[in-house]
Design a protein around this motif. Structure first.
Motif, PDB file in Angstrom:
ATOM      1  N   ASN A 252      26.199 -92.773 -32.471  1.00  0.00           N
ATOM      2  CA  ASN A 252      25.317 -93.960 -32.490  1.00  0.00           C
ATOM      3  C   ASN A 252      26.205 -95.008 -33.254  1.00  0.00           C
ATOM      4  O   ASN A 252      25.969 -96.344 -32.818  1.00  0.00           O
ATOM      5  CB  ASN A 252      24.047 -93.513 -33.151  1.00  0.00           C
ATOM      6  CG  ASN A 252      22.851 -92.915 -32.344  1.00  0.00           C
ATOM      7  OD1 ASN A 252      23.277 -92.797 -30.858  1.00  0.00           O
ATOM      8  ND2 ASN A 252      22.137 -92.518 -32.753  1.00  0.00           N
ATOM      9  N   TYR A 256      26.331 -98.554 -31.192  1.00  0.00           N
ATOM     10  CA  TYR A 256      25.702 -99.803 -31.681  1.00  0.00           C
ATOM     11  C   TYR A 256      26.214-100.462 -32.525  1.00  0.00           C
ATOM     12  O   TYR A 256      25.881-101.234 -33.462  1.00  0.00           O
ATOM     13  CB  TYR A 256      24.414 -99.073 -32.344  1.00  0.00           C
ATOM     14  CG  TYR A 256      23.644 -98.391 -31.192  1.00  0.00           C
ATOM     15  CD1 TYR A 256      22.852 -99.108 -30.445  1.00  0.00           C
ATOM     16  CD2 TYR A 256      23.397 -97.062 -31.223  1.00  0.00           C
ATOM     17  CE1 TYR A 256      22.121 -98.275 -29.267  1.00  0.00           C
ATOM     18  CE2 TYR A 256      22.679 -96.264 -30.414  1.00  0.00           C
ATOM     19  CZ  TYR A 256      21.984 -97.177 -29.492  1.00  0.00           C
ATOM     20  OH  TYR A 256      21.244 -96.359 -28.475  1.00  0.00           O
ATOM     21  N   ASP A 280      27.646 -97.496 -40.572  1.00  0.00           N
ATOM     22  CA  ASP A 280      28.346 -98.393 -39.595  1.00  0.00           C
ATOM     23  C   ASP A 280      28.296 -99.737 -39.980  1.00  0.00           C
ATOM     24  O   ASP A 280      27.363-100.239 -40.842  1.00  0.00           O
ATOM     25  CB  ASP A 280      27.790 -97.849 -37.976  1.00  0.00           C
ATOM     26  CG  ASP A 280      26.365 -98.490 -37.869  1.00  0.00           C
ATOM     27  OD1 ASP A 280      26.081 -99.519 -38.425  1.00  0.00           O
ATOM     28  OD2 ASP A 280      25.675 -97.497 -37.491  1.00  0.00           O
ATOM     29  N   SER A 305      20.777 -98.991 -24.696  1.00  0.00           N
ATOM     30  CA  SER A 305      20.916 -97.249 -24.964  1.00  0.00           C
ATOM     31  C   SER A 305      21.369 -96.740 -23.742  1.00  0.00           C
ATOM     32  O   SER A 305      22.292 -96.047 -23.739  1.00  0.00           O
ATOM     33  CB  SER A 305      19.566 -96.945 -25.426  1.00  0.00           C
ATOM     34  OG  SER A 305      19.456 -95.579 -25.057  1.00  0.00           O
ATOM     35  N   THR A 311      20.093 -91.491 -24.385  1.00  0.00           N
ATOM     36  CA  THR A 311      18.799 -90.883 -23.702  1.00  0.00           C
ATOM     37  C   THR A 311      17.687 -91.100 -24.520  1.00  0.00           C
ATOM     38  O   THR A 311      16.448 -90.760 -24.073  1.00  0.00           O
ATOM     39  CB  THR A 311      19.089 -89.305 -23.436  1.00  0.00           C
ATOM     40  OG1 THR A 311      19.291 -88.831 -24.956  1.00  0.00           O
ATOM     41  CG2 THR A 311      20.209 -89.053 -22.714  1.00  0.00           C
ATOM     42  N   LEU A 315      18.436 -88.951 -32.043  1.00  0.00           N
ATOM     43  CA  LEU A 315      17.659 -88.977 -33.248  1.00  0.00           C
ATOM     44  C   LEU A 315      16.664 -87.802 -33.411  1.00  0.00           C
ATOM     45  O   LEU A 315      16.469 -87.431 -34.587  1.00  0.00           O
ATOM     46  CB  LEU A 315      17.423 -90.241 -33.783  1.00  0.00           C
ATOM     47  CG  LEU A 315      18.374 -91.222 -33.824  1.00  0.00           C
ATOM     48  CD1 LEU A 315      18.022 -92.403 -34.660  1.00  0.00           C
ATOM     49  CD2 LEU A 315      19.509 -90.847 -35.173  1.00  0.00           C
TER      50      LEU A 315
END
Ligand code: ADP
Length: 356
Positions: A252, A256, A280, A305, A311, A315
């Motif tokens: 992720n 992102y 990040d 996404s 999907t 998380l």
């Protein structure tokens, strides 16, 4: 029972030992059990009991269960009850246990037999809810596949168009495959109690494997993964599940974020907790979305996404893994600045091994 005589002398009674035959019988049952002496110290336990977080320093770790034991001692009558136990010192992970408590002898030994019936009922409820949820999610790509294959049949004489629709179908089949794989992962997590088959896991091995798995994606998106702090620690749990959770967090962080940014991983131990932080410099998450991102299939921006192969389950898998391991997942994020996710897990405390 003949093997446990009442203390009739003036000397203080020594705890009677538990006969081997009884231990063997209890070990052969497919239920967990433990025996407490008259001071409520555990003098016998089956091998799985330590993983239930039911004992601390050889004593019962639950007020409700201790109360049940007191009633049995006072009345001599067998008691049954069910109660929830936290899976670890932090987080919201809970386990429901059903117990039957009975006096074993007038020398004060108490037998506790533990049943995971409550856990089975919880799993059934989660499964029913999950099936309703996924049927809806699967419908969208299946409808798209069906529409595109109809279109393909109609334009089969135009080669350019055939290639275009065949590519669309391939892409949608790929998405369907990802979705089904994630659904399988999540349903496995909800079905099984990882602590029932827990092993000692070196957390740095888990972190390194998760980073390795994300390298190809990081390279193609020009993102550097840095392991900045690497404390050594062991946790009790399921290695594959922990790798999957960290993989999802790092992936992720990559997906992102913009090109030429860093995803930083830190492993730190404080107060018997190991904290694996994934930080990040990406798009961040608005406060209004933060509470919802751990829900199954929730995405802030479904199009983004989808474009990264997401999907909406990543998380919720992380949250399950954390809870199953008696830990928790925390998040801080500022839109436009970046996000920090911390997976916190209790470490194995070798100083506190219970005696058998
Ligand atoms: P997905 O497969 O869509 O990535 P997840 O369950 O992993 O699903 O995440 C849910 C949503 O939370 C994502 O769709 C995204 O909107 C948001 N999200 C998760 N991690 C990050 C991150 N590191 N930075 C920004 N947004 C994130």
């Amino acid at each position: 029972m003949a093997w446990l005589k009442k203390n009739t002398s003036d000397k203080p009674a020594k705890s009677p030992s538990v006969p081997q035959t009884l231990k063997a019988a209890l070990n052969s049952l497919d239920r967990d059990s433990l025996i407490l002496d008259k001071n409520s110290n555990a003098v016998f336990k089956t091998s799985n009991v330590d993983k239930l977080n039911i004992l601390r320093d050889g004593k019962i770790n639950s007020e409700e269960l201790s109360a049940l034991v007191r009633v049995v001692r006072r009345t001599g009558v067998k008691q049954e009850g069910s109660f929830e136990l936290p899976r670890g010192p932090i987080g919201e992970g809970k386990r429901e246990l059903q117990v039957s408590v009975s006096m074993l002898s007038d020398a004060g030994l108490v037998l506790i037999v533990i049943d995971d019936e409550g856990e089975k009922q919880r799993i059934d409820a989660v499964r029913r809810d999950f099936i309703t949820n996924i049927s809806h999610e699967l419908k969208t790509p299946i409808t798209a596949l069906s529409l595109n294959s109809d279109a393909l049949l109609e334009i089969k004489s135009e080669p350019d168009q055939v290639v275009k629709f065949a590519n669309k179908i391939k892409q949608q089949a790929g998405r369907l495959n990802d979705l089904v794989q994630e659904i399988i992962n999540l349903s496995k997590l909800q079905d099984a109690d990882p602590m029932a088959m827990a092993t000692e896991v070196q957390i740095l091995d888990v972190v390194n494997e998760a980073i390795d798995q994300c390298e190809t994606n990081a390279e193609s998106r020009k993102i550097m993964i840095d392991l900045e702090k690497a404390d050594a620690a062991k946790v009790l749990g399921n290695r594959d599940q922990l790798v999957m959770a960290l993989h999802n967090l790092i992936e992720n962080g990559i997906n992102y974020s913009a090109e030429n940014t860093h995803v930083t991983v830190l492993v730190e131990v404080t107060d018997q907790i190991v904290e694996v932080t994934v930080k990040d410099q990406g798009i961040g998450i608005a406060q209004s979305d933060i509470d919802r991102i751990f829900e199954r299939f929730y995405r802030v921006d479904p199009a983004r996404s989808r474009a990264t192969g997401g999907t909406g389950l990543g998380l919720s898998i992380v949250k399950h893994v954390a809870g199953n391991h008696g830990g928790e997942i925390k998040v801080w994020s500022v839109p436009g600045i970046g996000s920090t996710f911390s997976l916190r897990l209790p470490i194995i405390n070798t100083a506190k091994k219970e005696s058998k």
